[in-house]
Motif scaffolding. Structure first.
Motif, PDB file in Angstrom:
ATOM      1  N   ASN A 106       0.805  -1.218   0.000  1.00  0.00           N
ATOM      2  CA  ASN A 106       0.000   0.000   0.000  1.00  0.00           C
ATOM      3  C   ASN A 106       0.843   1.275   0.000  1.00  0.00           C
ATOM      4  N   LYS A 107       2.185   1.102  -0.102  1.00  0.00           N
ATOM      5  CA  LYS A 107       3.107   2.251  -0.183  1.00  0.00           C
ATOM      6  C   LYS A 107       2.867   3.246   0.960  1.00  0.00           C
ATOM      7  N   ILE A 108       2.867   2.691   2.172  1.00  0.00           N
ATOM      8  CA  ILE A 108       2.666   3.528   3.357  1.00  0.00           C
ATOM      9  C   ILE A 108       3.861   4.457   3.579  1.00  0.00           C
ATOM     10  N   TYR A 109       5.061   4.001   3.208  1.00  0.00           N
ATOM     11  CA  TYR A 109       6.265   4.820   3.341  1.00  0.00           C
ATOM     12  C   TYR A 109       6.786   5.189   1.960  1.00  0.00           C
ATOM     13  N   VAL A 150      -8.238  -3.492   5.196  1.00  0.00           N
ATOM     14  CA  VAL A 150      -8.804  -2.142   5.324  1.00  0.00           C
ATOM     15  C   VAL A 150      -7.977  -1.156   4.503  1.00  0.00           C
ATOM     16  N   LEU A 151      -6.658  -1.257   4.592  1.00  0.00           N
ATOM     17  CA  LEU A 151      -5.794  -0.355   3.823  1.00  0.00           C
ATOM     18  C   LEU A 151      -5.933  -0.601   2.321  1.00  0.00           C
ATOM     19  N   ILE A 267       6.515  12.614  17.689  1.00  0.00           N
ATOM     20  CA  ILE A 267       7.014  13.998  17.594  1.00  0.00           C
ATOM     21  C   ILE A 267       7.877  14.171  16.348  1.00  0.00           C
ATOM     22  N   LYS A 268       8.812  13.241  16.139  1.00  0.00           N
ATOM     23  CA  LYS A 268       9.697  13.332  14.985  1.00  0.00           C
ATOM     24  C   LYS A 268       8.918  13.234  13.669  1.00  0.00           C
ATOM     25  N   THR A 269       7.935  12.331  13.631  1.00  0.00           N
ATOM     26  CA  THR A 269       7.158  12.128  12.408  1.00  0.00           C
ATOM     27  C   THR A 269       6.321  13.353  12.076  1.00  0.00           C
ATOM     28  N   TRP A 270       5.627  13.890  13.051  1.00  0.00           N
ATOM     29  CA  TRP A 270       4.753  15.032  12.794  1.00  0.00           C
ATOM     30  C   TRP A 270       5.538  16.306  12.478  1.00  0.00           C
ATOM     31  N   MET A 271       6.761  16.397  12.973  1.00  0.00           N
ATOM     32  CA  MET A 271       7.575  17.587  12.704  1.00  0.00           C
ATOM     33  C   MET A 271       8.220  17.544  11.317  1.00  0.00           C
ATOM     34  N   SER A 272       8.517  16.348  10.805  1.00  0.00           N
ATOM     35  CA  SER A 272       9.348  16.254   9.608  1.00  0.00           C
ATOM     36  C   SER A 272       8.685  15.605   8.405  1.00  0.00           C
ATOM     37  N   ALA A 273       7.712  14.722   8.623  1.00  0.00           N
ATOM     38  CA  ALA A 273       7.184  13.939   7.514  1.00  0.00           C
ATOM     39  C   ALA A 273       6.154  14.717   6.701  1.00  0.00           C
ATOM     40  N   ARG A 274       6.043  14.354   5.434  1.00  0.00           N
ATOM     41  CA  ARG A 274       5.016  14.881   4.545  1.00  0.00           C
ATOM     42  C   ARG A 274       4.228  13.688   4.007  1.00  0.00           C
ATOM     43  N   PHE A 275       2.908  13.736   4.151  1.00  0.00           N
ATOM     44  CA  PHE A 275       2.083  12.590   3.812  1.00  0.00           C
ATOM     45  C   PHE A 275       1.167  12.889   2.636  1.00  0.00           C
ATOM     46  N   THR A 276       0.936  11.848   1.825  1.00  0.00           N
ATOM     47  CA  THR A 276      -0.097  11.928   0.800  1.00  0.00           C
ATOM     48  C   THR A 276      -1.464  11.747   1.460  1.00  0.00           C
ATOM     49  N   SER A 277      -2.511  11.972   0.682  1.00  0.00           N
ATOM     50  CA  SER A 277      -3.866  11.813   1.220  1.00  0.00           C
ATOM     51  C   SER A 277      -4.099  10.386   1.702  1.00  0.00           C
ATOM     52  N   PHE A 278      -3.652   9.396   0.925  1.00  0.00           N
ATOM     53  CA  PHE A 278      -3.828   8.011   1.335  1.00  0.00           C
ATOM     54  C   PHE A 278      -3.032   7.707   2.601  1.00  0.00           C
ATOM     55  N   GLN A 279      -1.801   8.189   2.690  1.00  0.00           N
ATOM     56  CA  GLN A 279      -0.973   7.942   3.875  1.00  0.00           C
ATOM     57  C   GLN A 279      -1.603   8.543   5.131  1.00  0.00           C
ATOM     58  N   LYS A 281      -4.863   8.880   5.609  1.00  0.00           N
ATOM     59  CA  LYS A 281      -5.973   7.988   5.961  1.00  0.00           C
ATOM     60  C   LYS A 281      -5.461   6.714   6.630  1.00  0.00           C
ATOM     61  N   ALA A 282      -4.355   6.182   6.106  1.00  0.00           N
ATOM     62  CA  ALA A 282      -3.778   4.976   6.696  1.00  0.00           C
ATOM     63  C   ALA A 282      -3.354   5.229   8.143  1.00  0.00           C
ATOM     64  N   GLN A 283      -2.776   6.395   8.392  1.00  0.00           N
ATOM     65  CA  GLN A 283      -2.377   6.742   9.751  1.00  0.00           C
ATOM     66  C   GLN A 283      -3.582   6.837  10.674  1.00  0.00           C
ATOM     67  N   GLN A 284      -4.686   7.380  10.171  1.00  0.00           N
ATOM     68  CA  GLN A 284      -5.900   7.479  10.978  1.00  0.00           C
ATOM     69  C   GLN A 284      -6.460   6.095  11.308  1.00  0.00           C
ATOM     70  N   VAL A 285      -6.374   5.174  10.345  1.00  0.00           N
ATOM     71  CA  VAL A 285      -6.811   3.802  10.610  1.00  0.00           C
ATOM     72  C   VAL A 285      -5.960   3.172  11.709  1.00  0.00           C
ATOM     73  N   LEU A 286      -4.656   3.432  11.671  1.00  0.00           N
ATOM     74  CA  LEU A 286      -3.774   2.887  12.705  1.00  0.00           C
ATOM     75  C   LEU A 286      -4.078   3.492  14.068  1.00  0.00           C
ATOM     76  N   TRP A 287      -4.465   4.758  14.112  1.00  0.00           N
ATOM     77  CA  TRP A 287      -4.879   5.352  15.383  1.00  0.00           C
ATOM     78  C   TRP A 287      -6.142   4.670  15.909  1.00  0.00           C
TER      79      TRP A 287
END
Length: 457
Positions: A106-109, A150-151, A267-279, A281-287
Motif C-alpha cells: 500500500n506504499k505507506i512509506y 482495510v488499507l 514527535i519526529k514524524t509530525w515535525m518532519s514527515a510529509r504525507f499523501t492523502s492516502f498515507q 488515511k492509513a495513519q488514521q486507521v492505525l490510530w
C-alpha cells in the motif's frame, strides 16, 4: 544495522527470524521462572490433551481456538515449555512478515524496505513475558491481515473476497481471545469512514465474522455443551471482574520504554514527515487500531501485560518513520543501538523485578494423583495437571450448579475420570459434594483440615 533491512528483499525475514532466536536465547538466561499465565496455558493443553472437554469439564474462559492449539501441541509433543516458546517465535516472525507486506503493497512509506518487519520483531520480542504463546498473540495474527484489507480498500482495491475474508479473520481472532471482538466495529467504522462501500459487502463482512462463531457454537452443540460455552466464554469472558497479576506501578515501569519510543517517534514524524492523502488515511486507521487495543485492555478480565501486543503495529509504524527521517549521523548511529538493543534488555530486567516467581505450596501431598479444588494451579508445575479448576470464580459458579442435574452429572463424571488418590479442598465445598455424591463420602476420608485421602477397599 538498520541499513541492512532498508532493502526490499523478502529474504530479510530469514535474518529477522534468526535474530529473534538469538534474542530469545539471550533472554532465556535471565528469565528462568514461568509466569502464572505461561504455566496456565501449558497445563490447560495437558488437561485437554488427556481427553477432557473445554468448558464442560474445564472451568475457564480461554477462547476455544486458543484452547484447541494448546491441546494439540500437548497431544503431539507433550507438555513442552520450549515448544510454546518456539511457536511464539514463529508466530512473531509471521506477524512481522504480514505487517511489512501490507505496508509495502500500500506504499505507506516513501521507501520500500523490511525495516518495519525488523522493528516489529524487536518490539514484540521486548513485550514483558515475551516468550508466552498467549491467546492475545494468536489473536493478533488474524487482526493484522484484516488491517491490511482495510488499507487495501482505502487504496481503492475492491473485491467481495476482501470483506468476507476480513470478517473470517476477525471471527478467528475473537475465538482466540474474546476482547478482540472490539476490532469488528473498529474496522467496520474504518471501512465506512474512509471508503465508499455498499451494503452487500458489509453484510459479507458480518457473515464472515458470524460464520466462525456459529461453527464453534455448532461444535459445542454437537457435544451438548453449548450452554456452558456461551456462559463461560462469552459472559464470563467479558463481564467477570478483572484480576491483574501485577500492580499499577509495576505496569507503568514495564510500559515506560514503549511509551517513550512511541512519543519520540510521533514527535519526529509530525515535525518532519510529509504525507499523501492516502498515507494520512492509513495513519488514521492505525490510530483507530490503537484505540481498539486500549478498549481491548479495558474489556480484558486479566489486565495482563500480554495486552501490550496489540499496540505493537502502531508503535512500529511511527518508529519506522522515525528512523527513516533521521538525518544527523550521530543520531543515526546511536539511536539504533540505544533503542533496538536497549529495549529487549530493559524489558528483560524489568520483567524479572516486576513479576514474582510462582509460589509453590509446601505440602507434600501434591503428586500425579492429587486433585485440587481451587485456582492455585502452580502446585502442578512439576507434576501432571489433575484438576478442572483454572479460574476460581468460574469454578465456584460451576460447583454452585451441583443442585441441577446437568451440572451435577458433569462434575460427577470429572471425579470418576480423574479418580484422585487425594483431594485438596481449598474452596471448602467438599462437605457439600459428599452430600450430593455419596460415592465420595464412601471412598474418601478426611485426614486434614482440607485434605481427603482415598480409602483402600
Amino acid at each position: 544495522m538498520l541499513r541492512f533491512f532498508k532493502i526490499n528483499d523478502p529474504y530479510r525475514l530469514v535474518f529477522i527470524f534468526f535474530l529473534l532466536v538469538l534474542i530469545r536465547i539471550g533472554q532465556s538466561f535471565f528469565v528462568t521462572e514461568l509466569s502464572f499465565y505461561n504455566l496456565k496455558w501449558l497445563l490447560l493443553g495437558q488437561w485437554l490433551g488427556r481427553g477432557f472437554s473445554m468448558y464442560s469439564e474445564t472451568f475457564d474462559y480461554t477462547g476455544p481456538i486458543a484452547a484447541f492449539v494448546y491441546k494439540w501441541l500437548d497431544t503431539f509433543f507433550g507438555r513442552s515449555q520450549f515448544l510454546h516458546y518456539a511457536s511464539s517465535t514463529v508466530i512473531i516472525t509471521i506477524q512481522a512478515g504480514i505487517f511489512n507486506s501490507f505496508l509495502l503493497k500500500n506504499k505507506i512509506y516513501n521507501e520500500s524496505s523490511y525495516l518495519p518487519a525488523f522493528l516489529y520483531m524487536i518490539v514484540a520480542a521486548s513485550i514483558p513475558d515475551f516468550m508466552a504463546l498467549s491467546p492475545q498473540l494468536m489473536s493478533l495474527t488474524f487482526i493484522l491481515p484484516t488491517l491490511g484489507n482495510v488499507l487495501r480498500r482505502i487504496n481503492n482495491q475492491v473485491t467481495d473476497e476482501l470483506f468476507l475474508s476480513s470478517g473470517i479473520y476477525l471471527g478467528i481472532a475473537t475465538m482466540c481471545y474474546l476482547p478482540a471482538v472490539v476490532y469488528f466495529p473498529v474496522f467496520l467504522f474504518s471501512f465506512i469512514l474512509f471508503s465508499n462501500v455498499i451494503l452487500r459487502r458489509l453484510l459479507l463482512y458480518l457473515f464472515g465474522f458470524l460464520m466462525v462463531f456459529i461453527i464453534c457454537l455448532i461444535y459445542f452443540y454437537w457435544l451438548d455443551t453449548h450452554r456452558v460455552f456461551l456462559e463461560y466464554f462469552l459472559l464470563d469472558g467479558l463481564f467477570m471482574s478483572a484480576v491483574s497479576p501485577i500492580s499499577f506501578e509495576e505496569s507503568l515501569i514495564l510500559v515506560s520504554p514503549f511509551a517513550f519510543i512511541f512519543l519520540l517517534s510521533i514527535i519526529k514524524t509530525w515535525m518532519s514527515a510529509r504525507f499523501t492523502s492516502f498515507q494520512q488515511k492509513a495513519q488514521q486507521v492505525l490510530w483507530l487500531t490503537l484505540l481498539g487495543g486500549v478498549v481491548t485492555f479495558l474489556l480484558s478480565n486479566e489486565k495482563s501485560i500480554h495486552e501490550l501486543i496489540f499496540c505493537v503495529p502502531i508503535i512500529c509504524y511511527f518508529w519506522t518513520h522515525y528512523f527513516i527521517l533521521l538525518r544527523r549521523w550521530i543520531f543515526r548511529v546511536t539511536m539504533p543501538v540505544l533503542l533496538v538493543l536497549g529495549l529487549p534488555v530493559f524489558s528483560c530486567f524489568t520483567y524479572i523485578r516486576s513479576v514474582a516467581p510462582l509460589t509453590i505450596s509446601s505440602t507434600n501431598v501434591f503428586h500425579e494423583g492429587t486433585m485440587l479444588l481451587g485456582e492455585k494451579i502452580e502446585v502442578y508445575s512439576t507434576v501432571a495437571i489433575n484438576t478442572p479448576c483454572f479460574n476460581e470464580k468460574i469454578t465456584e459458579k460451576a460447583f454452585e450448579g451441583i443442585n441441577y442435574y446437568a451440572s451435577a452429572s458433569r462434575i460427577y463424571e470429572i471425579f470418576i475420570k480423574i479418580d484422585p488418590s487425594y483431594i485438596v479442598d481449598e474452596l471448602g465445598i467438599m462437605d457439600q459434594l459428599e452430600f450430593r455424591y455419596p460415592h465420595l463420602a464412601d471412598h474418601y476420608q478426611k485426614v486434614n483440615s482440607n485434605i481427603y485421602r482415598k480409602i483402600s477397599h
